[in-house]
Enzyme design. Sequence first.
Site, PDB file in Angstrom:
ATOM      1  N   GLU A  17      -8.026   2.329 -13.369  1.00 27.79           N
ATOM      2  CA  GLU A  17      -7.186   3.638 -12.498  1.00 27.79           C
ATOM      3  C   GLU A  17      -6.262   3.247 -13.221  1.00 27.79           C
ATOM      4  OE1 GLU A  17      -7.780   2.984  -8.208  1.00 27.79           O
ATOM      5  OE2 GLU A  17      -6.651   2.127  -8.787  1.00 27.79           O
ATOM      6  N   CYS A  45       0.898  -1.544  -0.068  1.00 35.70           N
ATOM      7  CA  CYS A  45       0.214  -0.188  -0.013  1.00 35.70           C
ATOM      8  C   CYS A  45       0.897   1.196   0.028  1.00 35.70           C
ATOM      9  CB  CYS A  45      -1.367  -0.099   0.851  1.00 35.70           C
ATOM     10  SG  CYS A  45      -2.069   1.366   0.845  1.00 35.70           S
ATOM     11  N   LYS A  54       0.149   5.180  -5.850  1.00 39.14           N
ATOM     12  CA  LYS A  54      -1.043   5.385  -7.337  1.00 39.14           C
ATOM     13  C   LYS A  54      -2.158   6.812  -6.722  1.00 39.14           C
ATOM     14  CE  LYS A  54      -4.845   3.963  -6.655  1.00 39.14           C
ATOM     15  NZ  LYS A  54      -5.823   2.979  -6.482  1.00 39.14           N
ATOM     16  N   TYR A  57      -9.550  -2.850 -10.983  1.00 40.97           N
ATOM     17  CA  TYR A  57      -9.487  -1.535 -11.274  1.00 40.97           C
ATOM     18  C   TYR A  57      -7.586  -1.124 -11.094  1.00 40.97           C
ATOM     19  CZ  TYR A  57      -7.156  -2.612  -6.072  1.00 40.97           C
ATOM     20  OH  TYR A  57      -6.075  -3.068  -5.182  1.00 40.97           O
ATOM     21  N   CYS A  73      -1.641   1.277  -2.537  1.00 38.62           N
ATOM     22  CA  CYS A  73      -2.558   2.983  -2.568  1.00 38.62           C
ATOM     23  C   CYS A  73      -1.972   4.157  -3.121  1.00 38.62           C
ATOM     24  CB  CYS A  73      -3.586   2.388  -0.998  1.00 38.62           C
ATOM     25  SG  CYS A  73      -3.045   0.828  -0.498  1.00 38.62           S
ATOM     26  N   GLU A  75     -26.169  15.875  -2.185  1.00 35.78           N
ATOM     27  CA  GLU A  75     -26.977  16.883  -2.162  1.00 35.78           C
ATOM     28  C   GLU A  75     -28.117  15.256  -3.182  1.00 35.78           C
ATOM     29  OE1 GLU A  75     -28.815  19.855  -3.557  1.00 35.78           O
ATOM     30  OE2 GLU A  75     -27.215  20.907  -4.631  1.00 35.78           O
ATOM     31  N   HIS A 104     -27.341  21.943  -0.229  1.00 27.81           N
ATOM     32  CA  HIS A 104     -26.657  22.811  -1.088  1.00 27.81           C
ATOM     33  C   HIS A 104     -25.951  24.110  -1.491  1.00 27.81           C
ATOM     34  CE1 HIS A 104     -28.436  23.578  -5.433  1.00 27.81           C
ATOM     35  NE2 HIS A 104     -28.425  25.439  -4.908  1.00 27.81           N
TER      36      HIS A 104
HETATM   37  P1  FAD Z   1       1.086  -6.162   1.825  1.00 27.04           P
HETATM   38  O1  FAD Z   1       0.621  -4.665   2.225  1.00 27.04           O
HETATM   39  O2  FAD Z   1       1.293  -6.564   0.845  1.00 27.04           O
HETATM   40  O3  FAD Z   1       2.830  -6.579   2.571  1.00 27.04           O
HETATM   41  C1  FAD Z   1       3.192  -7.751   2.614  1.00 27.04           C
HETATM   42  C2  FAD Z   1       5.416  -7.452   2.665  1.00 27.04           C
HETATM   43  O4  FAD Z   1       5.111  -9.200   3.277  1.00 27.04           O
HETATM   44  C3  FAD Z   1       5.674  -6.830   1.997  1.00 27.04           C
HETATM   45  O5  FAD Z   1       6.229  -5.941   2.446  1.00 27.04           O
HETATM   46  C4  FAD Z   1       6.841  -7.793   2.043  1.00 27.04           C
HETATM   47  O6  FAD Z   1       7.676  -7.447   1.064  1.00 27.04           O
HETATM   48  C5  FAD Z   1       6.654  -8.524   2.679  1.00 27.04           C
HETATM   49  N1  FAD Z   1       6.881 -10.100   2.089  1.00 27.04           N
HETATM   50  C6  FAD Z   1       6.613 -11.112   1.947  1.00 27.04           C
HETATM   51  N2  FAD Z   1       7.012 -12.186   2.004  1.00 27.04           N
HETATM   52  C7  FAD Z   1       7.507 -11.824   2.680  1.00 27.04           C
HETATM   53  C8  FAD Z   1       9.026 -12.312   3.690  1.00 27.04           C
HETATM   54  N3  FAD Z   1       9.224 -14.415   3.455  1.00 27.04           N
HETATM   55  N4  FAD Z   1      10.034 -12.106   4.503  1.00 27.04           N
HETATM   56  C9  FAD Z   1      10.155 -10.614   5.113  1.00 27.04           C
HETATM   57  N5  FAD Z   1       9.147 -10.205   4.582  1.00 27.04           N
HETATM   58  C10 FAD Z   1       7.916 -10.754   3.610  1.00 27.04           C
HETATM   59  N6  FAD Z   1      -6.000  -1.153  -1.231  1.00 27.04           N
HETATM   60  C11 FAD Z   1      -6.907  -0.050  -1.003  1.00 27.04           C
HETATM   61  O7  FAD Z   1      -7.367  -0.492  -0.064  1.00 27.04           O
HETATM   62  N7  FAD Z   1      -6.753   1.192  -1.978  1.00 27.04           N
HETATM   63  C12 FAD Z   1      -6.152   0.830  -2.502  1.00 27.04           C
HETATM   64  O8  FAD Z   1      -6.873   2.950  -3.434  1.00 27.04           O
HETATM   65  C13 FAD Z   1      -5.134   0.201  -3.307  1.00 27.04           C
HETATM   66  N8  FAD Z   1      -5.095   0.381  -4.086  1.00 27.04           N
HETATM   67  C14 FAD Z   1      -3.539  -0.259  -4.882  1.00 27.04           C
HETATM   68  C15 FAD Z   1      -2.728   0.409  -6.125  1.00 27.04           C
HETATM   69  C16 FAD Z   1      -2.124  -1.042  -6.637  1.00 27.04           C
HETATM   70  C17 FAD Z   1      -0.890  -0.661  -7.678  1.00 27.04           C
HETATM   71  C18 FAD Z   1      -2.195  -2.503  -5.908  1.00 27.04           C
HETATM   72  C19 FAD Z   1      -0.711  -3.567  -5.920  1.00 27.04           C
HETATM   73  C20 FAD Z   1      -2.875  -2.843  -4.615  1.00 27.04           C
HETATM   74  C21 FAD Z   1      -3.682  -1.806  -4.003  1.00 27.04           C
HETATM   75  N9  FAD Z   1      -4.149  -2.253  -2.921  1.00 27.04           N
HETATM   76  C22 FAD Z   1      -5.311  -0.539  -2.540  1.00 27.04           C
HETATM   77  C23 FAD Z   1      -4.122  -3.154  -2.036  1.00 27.04           C
HETATM   78  C24 FAD Z   1      -3.759  -3.661  -0.715  1.00 27.04           C
HETATM   79  O9  FAD Z   1      -1.818  -2.279  -1.374  1.00 27.04           O
HETATM   80  C25 FAD Z   1      -3.466  -4.660  -0.250  1.00 27.04           C
HETATM   81  O10 FAD Z   1      -4.936  -5.243   0.179  1.00 27.04           O
HETATM   82  C26 FAD Z   1      -2.544  -3.874   1.830  1.00 27.04           C
HETATM   83  O11 FAD Z   1      -1.832  -3.822   1.011  1.00 27.04           O
HETATM   84  C27 FAD Z   1      -2.327  -5.767   2.115  1.00 27.04           C
HETATM   85  O12 FAD Z   1      -1.697  -5.492   3.137  1.00 27.04           O
HETATM   86  P2  FAD Z   1      -0.650  -7.030   2.749  1.00 27.04           P
HETATM   87  O13 FAD Z   1      -0.296  -6.116   4.746  1.00 27.04           O
HETATM   88  O14 FAD Z   1      -1.823  -8.154   3.506  1.00 27.04           O
HETATM   89  O15 FAD Z   1       0.424  -6.994   2.461  1.00 27.04           O
END
Ligand code: FAD
Length: 446
Positions: free
Chosen positions: A180, A41, A49, A176, A46, A440, A435
């Site tokens: 976007e 994110c 983006k 999405y 997010c 509205e 308004h």
């Molecule tokens: P993540 O945030 O993906 O975090 C996982 C972390 O784990 C990463 O940093 C990764 O490097 C680390 N990792 C993985 N494997 C290992 C390992 N073995 N050892 C150590 N570290 C590891 N969501 C919204 O709500 N609104 C939005 O507008 C939106 N826009 C998005 C736009 C794009 C382009 C993308 C790709 C996603 C978007 N999302 C959005 C989705 C949102 O980013 C995810 O739902 C959210 O980040 C999920 O959080 P998470 O904690 O599950 O995983």
Amino acid sequence: MADFDLFVIGAGSGGVRAARVSAAYGARVAIAEEYRVGGTCVIRGCVPKKLLVYGAHFAEDLEDAAMFGWDVPKKRFDWPTLRDNVLAEVTRIEAAYTDTLTNHEVTIFRERAEITGPNAIRLASGKQVTADKILIATGATPVMPKIEGIEHAISSNEVFLLDALPKRIVIAGGGYIASEFAGIFHQFGSHVTLVNRTDVILRQYDQQIVDRLIQISLRKGIDFKFHSTIDKIDRRDDGSLHISMTGCDDIEASALLFATGRKPNTSGLGLEAAGVEMGEKGQIKVDADNRSSVPSIFAVGDVTDRIQLTPVAIREAQAFADTFFGNTPHQVDYSCVPSAVFSHPPLAGVGMTEGEARNKLGQIKTYTSDFRAMKNALAGRDERSLYKLVVDGSNDRIVGIHMIGPDAPEILQAAAVAIKGKLKKSDFDATVALHPTMAEELVLMR
Ligand code: FAD
């Protein structure tokens, strides 16, 4: 005694929240991150983006300014300036997330972690640690098709880092992220072609609202190739791409972005050996308390493939920390999760679409408002907004709100409270309009 009470793998939206809150409750917590603190994110989702969406919107604002009396000298967009400013902001937020963890005395390992047993973790450096509980919050990763020349294409991971603005970009996908980036690049001046296997995009949104987005996008000049697939990519000597297609003519482009889905990040994590059960897509199967089939191993966020959104990952992480370290057990309620597409214009929705409500409830009523925002009318921008209320015919309750138009996601966040609060159409009718606003319209539909 184990080295830590909790070991979190992945410092993204879910991992950081779970680590910080559990530590605040007094747990001894460590977190491992293989790339950058903040996760998808903050680093490549997010946040960057949305900043690009803001940047893109200036194209229309500067055009419309003339009708509001502003003499704007010739506009010119400089991609490297926006890209570098966005990347600097991402680095600032990454530092803030890191500070939050260190202020809560969470031990940060900046390396990959894998599971070697129900309570054991091995870090990339070879260090072994133990923990009473392990939380997997490793997120998801873009799926790239296995086709010839795929190394010439990019995913959303690379799109924020492009050296130059592509003159012509092809974007594959019906979700999405594809919509976007189609809007973003179009506003920046790129020629955009959106390719999709079927003729349905944004499947989980109300299709009347989606149709409006397609109409507006076509009028703006975005090209759609429906029922088309990409077979092969060749890079020419001048650096451009020749994209061989089925379903339409081949396309010449300067960049090709695949936004065709994301798969849970579980490969090579040691889950099979530890006995953690996974689903078809490689997602970790968890119960309502985020517990996997191994009692000491938990998972939250995209890696569980429930609803892949940041606020959902954060809620799951908060519930996990409250339940297991804060002595206040609770579970996440997945009903009425609002969501948005930050397209140009944006769309947003909460609750049931008209189609879902018709199938589930049978007797429904819909109310729509199809209008031109005041600002667009003066600017001469031929772009109509569409708001829709879906109402349960048996009890007058509003079960869905869907909208496309300027600031739709901002308006919908407040309106989502009405669905959660089980408000009726008569409650909307009884509310006095504010308004002149676009919002509205929500209380004026009869
Ligand atoms: P993540 O945030 O993906 O975090 C996982 C972390 O784990 C990463 O940093 C990764 O490097 C680390 N990792 C993985 N494997 C290992 C390992 N073995 N050892 C150590 N570290 C590891 N969501 C919204 O709500 N609104 C939005 O507008 C939106 N826009 C998005 C736009 C794009 C382009 C993308 C790709 C996603 C978007 N999302 C959005 C989705 C949102 O980013 C995810 O739902 C959210 O980040 C999920 O959080 P998470 O904690 O599950 O995983």
